[in-house]
Design a protein around this motif. Sequence first.
Motif, mmCIF file in Angstrom:
data_model
loop_
_atom_site.group_PDB
_atom_site.id
_atom_site.type_symbol
_atom_site.label_atom_id
_atom_site.label_comp_id
_atom_site.label_asym_id
_atom_site.label_seq_id
_atom_site.Cartn_x
_atom_site.Cartn_y
_atom_site.Cartn_z
ATOM 1 N N HIS A 1 0.825 -1.217 0.000
ATOM 2 C CA HIS A 1 0.000 0.000 0.000
ATOM 3 C C HIS A 1 0.852 1.257 0.000
ATOM 4 O O HIS A 1 0.549 2.243 0.669
ATOM 5 C CB HIS A 1 -0.950 -0.008 1.205
ATOM 6 C CG HIS A 1 -1.881 -1.166 1.196
ATOM 7 N ND1 HIS A 1 -1.729 -2.241 2.024
ATOM 8 C CD2 HIS A 1 -2.956 -1.439 0.416
ATOM 9 C CE1 HIS A 1 -2.677 -3.127 1.786
ATOM 10 N NE2 HIS A 1 -3.423 -2.669 0.805
ATOM 11 N N HIS A 2 1.943 1.221 -0.777
ATOM 12 C CA HIS A 2 2.837 2.368 -0.855
ATOM 13 C C HIS A 2 3.403 2.455 -2.267
ATOM 14 O O HIS A 2 3.788 1.449 -2.844
ATOM 15 C CB HIS A 2 3.980 2.203 0.162
ATOM 16 C CG HIS A 2 4.857 3.397 0.251
ATOM 17 N ND1 HIS A 2 4.506 4.504 0.966
ATOM 18 C CD2 HIS A 2 6.056 3.667 -0.314
ATOM 19 C CE1 HIS A 2 5.465 5.408 0.860
ATOM 20 N NE2 HIS A 2 6.412 4.923 0.080
ATOM 21 N N GLY A 3 3.448 3.650 -2.821
ATOM 22 C CA GLY A 3 4.047 3.841 -4.132
ATOM 23 C C GLY A 3 3.068 4.407 -5.140
ATOM 24 O O GLY A 3 1.920 4.735 -4.817
ATOM 25 N N ASP A 4 3.534 4.538 -6.359
ATOM 26 C CA ASP A 4 2.744 5.090 -7.452
ATOM 27 C C ASP A 4 2.159 3.963 -8.293
ATOM 28 O O ASP A 4 2.861 3.018 -8.629
ATOM 29 C CB ASP A 4 3.617 5.972 -8.352
ATOM 30 C CG ASP A 4 4.195 7.166 -7.602
ATOM 31 O OD1 ASP A 4 3.529 7.637 -6.664
ATOM 32 O OD2 ASP A 4 5.298 7.617 -7.946
ATOM 33 N N VAL A 5 0.892 4.092 -8.639
ATOM 34 C CA VAL A 5 0.217 3.120 -9.491
ATOM 35 C C VAL A 5 -0.491 3.888 -10.601
ATOM 36 O O VAL A 5 -1.242 4.820 -10.341
ATOM 37 C CB VAL A 5 -0.813 2.276 -8.695
ATOM 38 C CG1 VAL A 5 -1.499 1.276 -9.606
ATOM 39 C CG2 VAL A 5 -0.149 1.574 -7.526
ATOM 40 N N ARG A 6 -0.229 3.471 -11.843
ATOM 41 C CA ARG A 6 -0.857 4.120 -12.997
ATOM 42 C C ARG A 6 -1.941 3.191 -13.544
ATOM 43 O O ARG A 6 -1.651 2.114 -14.040
ATOM 44 C CB ARG A 6 0.181 4.393 -14.077
ATOM 45 C CG ARG A 6 1.328 5.285 -13.603
ATOM 46 C CD ARG A 6 2.470 5.274 -14.585
ATOM 47 N NE ARG A 6 2.988 3.904 -14.709
ATOM 48 C CZ ARG A 6 3.791 3.490 -15.665
ATOM 49 N NH1 ARG A 6 4.197 4.314 -16.595
ATOM 50 N NH2 ARG A 6 4.215 2.241 -15.704
ATOM 51 N N VAL A 7 -3.185 3.643 -13.432
ATOM 52 C CA VAL A 7 -4.330 2.868 -13.903
ATOM 53 C C VAL A 7 -4.891 3.551 -15.140
ATOM 54 O O VAL A 7 -4.964 4.778 -15.202
ATOM 55 C CB VAL A 7 -5.427 2.780 -12.809
ATOM 56 C CG1 VAL A 7 -6.643 2.024 -13.316
ATOM 57 C CG2 VAL A 7 -4.876 2.133 -11.548
ATOM 58 N N MET A 8 -5.311 2.745 -16.096
ATOM 59 C CA MET A 8 -5.901 3.289 -17.311
ATOM 60 C C MET A 8 -7.110 2.440 -17.664
ATOM 61 O O MET A 8 -7.054 1.206 -17.602
ATOM 62 C CB MET A 8 -4.875 3.260 -18.441
ATOM 63 C CG MET A 8 -5.033 4.324 -19.455
ATOM 64 S SD MET A 8 -3.532 4.378 -20.467
ATOM 65 C CE MET A 8 -4.205 5.201 -21.865
ATOM 66 N N CYS A 9 -8.220 3.097 -18.015
ATOM 67 C CA CYS A 9 -9.448 2.364 -18.336
ATOM 68 C C CYS A 9 -10.392 3.266 -19.125
ATOM 69 O O CYS A 9 -10.262 4.479 -19.107
ATOM 70 C CB CYS A 9 -10.122 1.877 -17.061
ATOM 71 S SG CYS A 9 -10.564 3.188 -15.915
ATOM 72 N N PRO A 10 -11.367 2.652 -19.800
ATOM 73 C CA PRO A 10 -12.381 3.459 -20.479
ATOM 74 C C PRO A 10 -13.198 4.244 -19.444
ATOM 75 O O PRO A 10 -13.317 3.825 -18.285
ATOM 76 C CB PRO A 10 -13.257 2.430 -21.192
ATOM 77 C CG PRO A 10 -12.420 1.193 -21.274
ATOM 78 C CD PRO A 10 -11.519 1.233 -20.088
ATOM 79 N N GLY A 11 -13.744 5.334 -19.870
ATOM 80 C CA GLY A 11 -14.521 6.190 -18.978
ATOM 81 C C GLY A 11 -15.674 5.480 -18.302
ATOM 82 O O GLY A 11 -15.976 5.722 -17.135
ATOM 83 N N SER A 12 -16.323 4.551 -19.009
ATOM 84 C CA SER A 12 -17.457 3.838 -18.427
ATOM 85 C C SER A 12 -17.034 3.037 -17.201
ATOM 86 O O SER A 12 -17.768 2.935 -16.221
ATOM 87 C CB SER A 12 -18.092 2.915 -19.470
ATOM 88 O OG SER A 12 -17.131 1.980 -19.949
ATOM 89 N N VAL A 13 -15.851 2.477 -17.241
ATOM 90 C CA VAL A 13 -15.318 1.730 -16.096
ATOM 91 C C VAL A 13 -14.801 2.710 -15.051
ATOM 92 O O VAL A 13 -15.038 2.562 -13.856
ATOM 93 C CB VAL A 13 -14.189 0.775 -16.546
ATOM 94 C CG1 VAL A 13 -13.528 0.100 -15.357
ATOM 95 C CG2 VAL A 13 -14.712 -0.243 -17.540
ATOM 96 N N GLY A 14 -14.095 3.715 -15.515
ATOM 97 C CA GLY A 14 -13.475 4.679 -14.620
ATOM 98 C C GLY A 14 -14.454 5.431 -13.747
ATOM 99 O O GLY A 14 -14.154 5.736 -12.592
ATOM 100 N N LEU A 15 -15.637 5.726 -14.275
ATOM 101 C CA LEU A 15 -16.618 6.458 -13.478
ATOM 102 C C LEU A 15 -17.033 5.666 -12.239
ATOM 103 O O LEU A 15 -17.286 6.234 -11.183
ATOM 104 C CB LEU A 15 -17.836 6.808 -14.327
ATOM 105 C CG LEU A 15 -17.568 7.853 -15.415
ATOM 106 C CD1 LEU A 15 -18.803 8.020 -16.307
ATOM 107 C CD2 LEU A 15 -17.179 9.188 -14.801
#
Length: 180
Positions: free
Chosen positions: A89-103
């Motif tokens: 639970h420490h550090g940087d995480v880059r998440v990418m997803c379509p807007g429908s999922v992201g919302l």
Amino acid sequence: MINPVWLRSFCTLAEEGHFTRTADRLHMTQSGVSQHIRKLEEHLGVALLVRQGKHFTLTDAGDRLYREGQGIIQKLSSLGQIVGEDPPHHGDVRVMCPGSVGLKLYPKLLSLQKIHQGLSISCRFAPNLDVEKAIAENGADIGLMTSPPQAEEIDSRPIASERLLLVTPAEVKPPTGSRF
């Protein structure tokens, strides 16, 4: 650069005050310890010990090397552990997803960051193809898509399914044979 194995042998010798005890502590031969000290002196171009039969004392250069070398040896010893640490639970995480999922996902990610102060999640919304490209090029750590990836090098597995509901005006009639 000083060979860290030679430095460790020297610092251990300075602590033990005896070649045989140093060799035992380092699981090596007495001649191996002597060889490390000789190579270290040759490398630095200074005498580190004043030898008096089976006894020795540190020269001024030897004393300085021991004081500085102790910290270096300690840091080298802990370096492997520090590098190997991967707190969940420490550090940087880059998440990418379509807007429908992201919302749906974004509020949960914000809550997760509040709970775990050392966690920094950046979430970028993008179409499936952009998500796939970012994963393939290491531009994102986690990619969520609404369709299977096309690239063979991307390992994927379904994590959820969702029924879709189509809302239309009343005058639009469903196609024949549909379950509406």
